[in-house]
Design a protein around this motif. Structure first.
Motif, PDB file in Angstrom:
ATOM      1  N   LEU A  37      89.098 -10.500  29.617  1.00 27.15           N
ATOM      2  CA  LEU A  37      89.442 -10.531  31.036  1.00 27.15           C
ATOM      3  C   LEU A  37      90.750  -9.785  31.306  1.00 27.15           C
ATOM      4  N   GLU A  38      91.704  -9.948  30.411  1.00 24.08           N
ATOM      5  CA  GLU A  38      92.978  -9.249  30.580  1.00 24.08           C
ATOM      6  C   GLU A  38      92.795  -7.742  30.475  1.00 24.08           C
ATOM      7  N   HIS A  39      91.933  -7.342  29.526  1.00 25.68           N
ATOM      8  CA  HIS A  39      91.674  -5.912  29.379  1.00 25.68           C
ATOM      9  C   HIS A  39      91.065  -5.348  30.664  1.00 25.68           C
ATOM     10  N   GLU A  40      90.030  -6.087  31.144  1.00 23.49           N
ATOM     11  CA  GLU A  40      89.405  -5.652  32.393  1.00 23.49           C
ATOM     12  C   GLU A  40      90.406  -5.692  33.551  1.00 23.49           C
ATOM     13  N   ASN A  41      91.243  -6.730  33.520  1.00 22.53           N
ATOM     14  CA  ASN A  41      92.244  -6.862  34.586  1.00 22.53           C
ATOM     15  C   ASN A  41      93.242  -5.712  34.554  1.00 22.53           C
ATOM     16  N   LYS A  42      93.586  -5.288  33.327  1.00 27.81           N
ATOM     17  CA  LYS A  42      94.511  -4.168  33.196  1.00 27.81           C
ATOM     18  C   LYS A  42      93.893  -2.889  33.745  1.00 27.81           C
ATOM     19  N   ILE A  43      92.582  -2.728  33.436  1.00 30.08           N
ATOM     20  CA  ILE A  43      91.906  -1.541  33.965  1.00 30.08           C
ATOM     21  C   ILE A  43      91.906  -1.567  35.485  1.00 30.08           C
ATOM     22  N   LEU A  44      91.548  -2.755  36.020  1.00 28.92           N
ATOM     23  CA  LEU A  44      91.542  -2.885  37.481  1.00 28.92           C
ATOM     24  C   LEU A  44      92.945  -2.735  38.057  1.00 28.92           C
ATOM     25  N   SER A  45      93.908  -3.308  37.360  1.00 26.03           N
ATOM     26  CA  SER A  45      95.298  -3.204  37.833  1.00 26.03           C
ATOM     27  C   SER A  45      95.773  -1.757  37.816  1.00 26.03           C
ATOM     28  N   SER A  46      95.345  -1.033  36.748  1.00 25.17           N
ATOM     29  CA  SER A  46      95.725   0.367  36.654  1.00 25.17           C
ATOM     30  C   SER A  46      95.137   1.157  37.815  1.00 25.17           C
ATOM     31  N   GLU A  47      93.858   0.841  38.124  1.00 21.87           N
ATOM     32  CA  GLU A  47      93.223   1.530  39.238  1.00 21.87           C
ATOM     33  C   GLU A  47      93.901   1.155  40.562  1.00 21.87           C
ATOM     34  N   CYS A  48      94.188  -0.146  40.689  1.00 18.96           N
ATOM     35  CA  CYS A  48      94.901  -0.597  41.897  1.00 18.96           C
ATOM     36  C   CYS A  48      96.275   0.068  41.983  1.00 18.96           C
ATOM     37  N   GLU A  49      96.890   0.195  40.813  1.00 17.69           N
ATOM     38  CA  GLU A  49      98.207   0.831  40.774  1.00 17.69           C
ATOM     39  C   GLU A  49      98.117   2.274  41.215  1.00 17.69           C
ATOM     40  N   ARG A  50      97.066   2.946  40.699  1.00 17.25           N
ATOM     41  CA  ARG A  50      96.888   4.346  41.077  1.00 17.25           C
ATOM     42  C   ARG A  50      96.650   4.465  42.583  1.00 17.25           C
ATOM     43  N   LEU A  51      95.783   3.570  43.099  1.00 16.67           N
ATOM     44  CA  LEU A  51      95.513   3.592  44.534  1.00 16.67           C
ATOM     45  C   LEU A  51      96.771   3.223  45.327  1.00 16.67           C
ATOM     46  N   SER A  52      97.513   2.274  44.771  1.00 15.32           N
ATOM     47  CA  SER A  52      98.739   1.863  45.460  1.00 15.32           C
ATOM     48  C   SER A  52      99.742   2.997  45.510  1.00 15.32           C
ATOM     49  N   VAL A  53      99.833   3.740  44.368  1.00 20.01           N
ATOM     50  CA  VAL A  53     100.741   4.884  44.342  1.00 20.01           C
ATOM     51  C   VAL A  53     100.318   5.899  45.395  1.00 20.01           C
ATOM     52  N   GLY A  54      98.982   6.140  45.440  1.00 19.24           N
ATOM     53  CA  GLY A  54      98.484   7.065  46.462  1.00 19.24           C
ATOM     54  C   GLY A  54      98.777   6.574  47.862  1.00 19.24           C
ATOM     55  N   ARG A  55      98.574   5.263  48.054  1.00 20.90           N
ATOM     56  CA  ARG A  55      98.861   4.704  49.379  1.00 20.90           C
ATOM     57  C   ARG A  55     100.357   4.825  49.705  1.00 20.90           C
ATOM     58  N   ASP A  56     101.188   4.464  48.726  1.00 19.41           N
ATOM     59  CA  ASP A  56     102.628   4.571  48.957  1.00 19.41           C
ATOM     60  C   ASP A  56     103.033   6.013  49.219  1.00 19.41           C
ATOM     61  N   HIS A  57     102.383   6.942  48.486  1.00 19.99           N
ATOM     62  CA  HIS A  57     102.690   8.349  48.694  1.00 19.99           C
ATOM     63  C   HIS A  57     102.328   8.776  50.111  1.00 19.99           C
ATOM     64  N   LEU A  58     101.126   8.339  50.532  1.00 24.17           N
ATOM     65  CA  LEU A  58     100.703   8.659  51.897  1.00 24.17           C
ATOM     66  C   LEU A  58     101.628   8.023  52.931  1.00 24.17           C
ATOM     67  N   LEU A  59     102.030   6.768  52.645  1.00 29.91           N
ATOM     68  CA  LEU A  59     102.950   6.098  53.564  1.00 29.91           C
ATOM     69  C   LEU A  59     104.279   6.852  53.644  1.00 29.91           C
ATOM     70  N   ASN A  60     104.742   7.269  52.455  1.00 29.19           N
ATOM     71  CA  ASN A  60     105.997   8.027  52.442  1.00 29.19           C
ATOM     72  C   ASN A  60     105.868   9.329  53.227  1.00 29.19           C
ATOM     73  N   GLU A  61     104.716  10.012  53.013  1.00 33.29           N
ATOM     74  CA  GLU A  61     104.498  11.250  53.762  1.00 33.29           C
ATOM     75  C   GLU A  61     104.424  10.968  55.261  1.00 33.29           C
ATOM     76  N   THR A  62     103.768   9.821  55.606  1.00 31.16           N
ATOM     77  CA  THR A  62     103.679   9.444  57.025  1.00 31.16           C
ATOM     78  C   THR A  62     105.055   9.184  57.596  1.00 31.16           C
ATOM     79  N   PHE A  63     105.877   8.427  56.822  1.00 31.96           N
ATOM     80  CA  PHE A  63     107.246   8.143  57.275  1.00 31.96           C
ATOM     81  C   PHE A  63     108.035   9.434  57.449  1.00 31.96           C
ATOM     82  N   VAL A  64     107.882  10.354  56.451  1.00 30.84           N
ATOM     83  CA  VAL A  64     108.596  11.632  56.532  1.00 30.84           C
ATOM     84  C   VAL A  64     108.133  12.423  57.753  1.00 30.84           C
ATOM     85  N   ALA A  65     106.789  12.426  57.970  1.00 33.23           N
ATOM     86  CA  ALA A  65     106.258  13.155  59.125  1.00 33.23           C
ATOM     87  C   ALA A  65     106.757  12.553  60.428  1.00 33.23           C
TER      88      ALA A  65
END
Length: 398
Positions: free
Chosen positions: A206-234
């Motif tokens: 479960l932890e392994h699967e959770n890490k995979i999911l967390s990594s994906e969530c992290e990647r999506l979160s980074v993308g979201r944060d990046h978009l948010l940052n770009e939105t704030f900058v814009a």
């Protein structure tokens, strides 16, 4: 193999960093708090220094760390979220680290919220850590290495909360002697020979699967944060452009107003110049007239001088004539007038009166200048002949 961070380097980081962040309400936590509370020093096997600080000071922390010579990459792991910062610098050719756990606080909460904590999964709510405020505040001052450092209000209680009842015993997480999990927002210390050891294997998948999911969530979160940052900058750029446009509008309005003012000033100046030219022309014309008048007056003055000279000559002639007229008559006539023969005196006086009257004797002038004769009844010219000449009375001729 990476070089081990020495206690001396960690101690140096602790003292230097705390000196610049203490006014932000920061305080040591996790492994650093455990070492200071249990051993009065940095843990010998620790690889970093840990601080708790309110997340509202994130920007200030970044600035202060860079001023101390630390490196912080905000765009990459683990500094890409608002909940954690890791600063790195070289000390004696060894990389050292200072970790800042950025907690959230709310006046309505009885706890502070640490989304990063041991596990580093800020977007998974069940892995958030909540710590009762009564264990942390108010901070208490304790001296370490000759320096006053503020710790949580109940440092022993905090260590027990984080590392279990046997927190005073030395254990190594790297050697697998314990593992920390979170349950119901609180730390749970798991040992290999504990009653829940059998659950570790079951949880591994479960932890392994959770890490995979967390990594994906992290990647999506980074993308979201990046978009948010770009939105704030814009949005910030748009706001700046709006402000610049507004400023340009104001400048344009001011320029138009200045243009109107300059146009009015130009009209006024043109009118003033026209008036000045007219005044100059009038002055020149007046000057010509004055010059002509001066020349005419000069000519008249010459004529008047010439006439004056003529009159002077006439006056001199009249004066001479006057002097001749008022002079005593010839000796014979004078003798007869002043003599003792009445008939001869009368005839001589009559002849002299006739001579003076023919010369223009002014009887009125003579009476005016000799008021005592007005009531005498005597003829003015006869009086002058018989008495006035000898008495030196003034006479005049037409």
């Amino acid at each position: 193999m990476l070089a081990t961070v020495s206690q001396e380097s960690n101690r140096e980081n602790l003292l230097q960093v705390y000196a610049v962040i203490k006014d932000l309400g920061a305080f040591p936590f996790f492994g650093t708090l455990l070492g200071l509370t249990r051993e009065g020093d940095i843990l010998s096997h620790d690889d970093d220094v840990d601080f708790y600080v309110n997340m509202s000071h994130r920007t200030t922390i970044i600035r202060l760390m860079r001023e101390l010579g630390f490196t912080l990459d905000e765009g990459s792991y683990p500094n890409h979220t608002p909940y954690f910062l890791q600063a790195q610098r070289e000390i004696r050719d060894v990389s050292t680290y200072v970790d800042f756990y950025l907690y959230e606080d709310n006046d309505d909460w009885q706890f502070i919220l640490d989304r990063w904590n041991f596990l580093g999964n800020p977007h998974t709510e069940k892995e958030h850590l909540r710590i009762d405020k009564s264990m942390l505040f108010p901070l208490v001052t304790t001296k370490f290495f000759g320096v006053d450092i503020r710790l949580p209000a109940k440092p022993d209680k905090c260590c027990q909360f984080l590392y279990g009842d046997d927190w005073r015993e030395r254990k190594s997480k790297e050697k697998g002697e314990y593992k920390i999990a979170l349950y119901n927002y609180q730390p749970l210390l798991v040992t290999p020979d504990g009653p829940i050891r059998s659950l570790l294997a079951d949880n591994a998948a479960l932890e392994h699967e959770n890490k995979i999911l967390s990594s994906e969530c992290e990647r999506l979160s980074v993308g979201r944060d990046h978009l948010l940052n770009e939105t704030f900058v814009a949005e910030a750029t748009i706001s700046d452009l709006d402000a610049e446009c507004e400023e340009l509008r104001k400048q344009l309005a001011e320029t138009a107003a200045q243009k109107d003012v300059l146009a009015q000033a130009n009209d006024q100046l043109t009118n003033a110049l026209d008036l000045a030219y007219k005044q100059i022309e009038a002055a020149e014309l007046h000057g010509e007239r004055v010059m002509q008048s001066y020349l005419q007056s000069t000519v008249r003055e010459g004529l008047l001088l010439k006439r004056l000279n003529q009159l002077t000559l006439v006056a001199e002639g009249l004066q001479l004539r006057f002097e001749n007229l008022i002079a005593s008559p010839n000796t014979f006539i004078g003798f007869l007038i002043d003599g003792g023969w009445p008939i001869a005196s009368h005839l001589a006086a009559r002849l002299e009166c006739q001579r003076l009257l023919k010369a223009g004797f002014n009887s009125e002038y003579y009476l005016k200048k000799n008021a005592d004769l007005v009531n005498s009844g005597m003829n003015p010219v006869l009086h002058f002949v018989r008495f006035g000449r000898r008495e030196g009375r003034r006479a005049a001729f037409y």
